[in-house]
Scaffold this active site. Sequence first.
Site, mmCIF file in Angstrom:
data_model
loop_
_atom_site.group_PDB
_atom_site.id
_atom_site.type_symbol
_atom_site.label_atom_id
_atom_site.label_comp_id
_atom_site.label_asym_id
_atom_site.label_seq_id
_atom_site.Cartn_x
_atom_site.Cartn_y
_atom_site.Cartn_z
ATOM 1 N N MET B 1 9.970 80.095 95.463
ATOM 2 C CA MET B 1 9.687 78.905 96.265
ATOM 3 C C MET B 1 10.939 78.022 96.246
ATOM 4 O O MET B 1 11.771 78.250 95.385
ATOM 5 C CB MET B 1 8.481 78.176 95.677
ATOM 6 C CG MET B 1 8.751 76.964 94.811
ATOM 7 S SD MET B 1 9.151 76.965 93.078
ATOM 8 C CE MET B 1 8.847 78.491 92.401
ATOM 9 N N PRO B 2 11.121 77.061 97.141
ATOM 10 C CA PRO B 2 10.255 76.615 98.238
ATOM 11 C C PRO B 2 10.250 77.575 99.446
ATOM 12 O O PRO B 2 11.161 78.388 99.599
ATOM 13 C CB PRO B 2 10.859 75.269 98.657
ATOM 14 C CG PRO B 2 11.783 74.858 97.556
ATOM 15 C CD PRO B 2 12.266 76.149 96.970
#
Lengths: 61, 61, 61, 61, 61, 61
Positions: B1-2
């Site tokens: 992530m992001p």
Amino acid sequence: MPYVTVKMLEGRTEDQKRALVEKVSEAVSETTGAPIENVTVFIEDMKKTDYGTKGKLFSDQ
Amino acid sequence: MPYVTVKMLEGRTEDQKRALVEKVSEAVSETTGAPIENVTVFIEDMKKTDYGTKGKLFSDQ
Amino acid sequence: MPYVTVKMLEGRTEDQKRALVEKVSEAVSETTGAPIENVTVFIEDMKKTDYGTKGKLFSDQ
Amino acid sequence: MPYVTVKMLEGRTEDQKRALVEKVSEAVSETTGAPIENVTVFIEDMKKTDYGTKGKLFSDQ
Amino acid sequence: MPYVTVKMLEGRTEDQKRALVEKVSEAVSETTGAPIENVTVFIEDMKKTDYGTKGKLFSDQ
Amino acid sequence: MPYVTVKMLEGRTEDQKRALVEKVSEAVSETTGAPIENVTVFIEDMKKTDYGTKGKLFSDQ
């Protein structure tokens, strides 16, 4: 509900998508307790030029 | 992530998408502290007949 | 348009989100040619119990 | 804002999409109090092979 | 189907959401020809610190 | 990739989410051929007041 979306690179066959819907619906039903009749699956195909990781387009990796 | 999704009207070139993935990944990495290796970008092209504002299709504006 | 969604683990400060919106909007504007006035950014915070990779919840990794 | 996404099977005409954007924007504006100028609508067409319910692909039902 | 998602700033009352679901479902049904029984609506509340336009967080505008 | 999103009513326990991530990741891996290391799962909890079918909020049904 539940509603499941699977986003993946394009190229899977209709048979693979058929199996994907079946097996994912079963897995969601078994683990959440929702009847399989209530599970919905959406498939989203991505192009290699519409997806990137580590700062680079997938088509360049 | 992001994980970043950019939804925009179709028509950008592959070079523009390449630059978009690079620059957006850098911006996300710098401001969130996540290493750029962990940033994923999805691009979604929209048709002018699949987008509307102010009650009107974009293709009619 | 464009419309950008950034999905990431919760815990970033408001200042980090402020910088994220600013820098990502600039990056999208520069690479797509859309004026920054037209760029929209959505942030989605995820909990560690709502995110998994490699078959495991992130909170277990 | 608000931002509305309508996901449906492909095959609607441009006239249906035009009416959809108009009527949905009005409905959202009336019930939320947001001016119609601020309502955005995205339409996403699905193929019958990218959608399943009850464990089966829609194209098999 | 169809599946409708309405993303908006938090703060609407349950009565406004009730009316939103009713009126949007009617609008989608009338314009697409799908029976209202088949229309699904999801509402997503956004915080002012999770939304930005023109390079700025909404909470700063 | 693939990236899977499961949207469902809130209330599932962390153990149910743990099992969901495991079983769904396995199902996606088996049917698409992607290694399980590459499968990502996002869970989105919905409130009963943020979900409606047949023109009615779920909390009224």
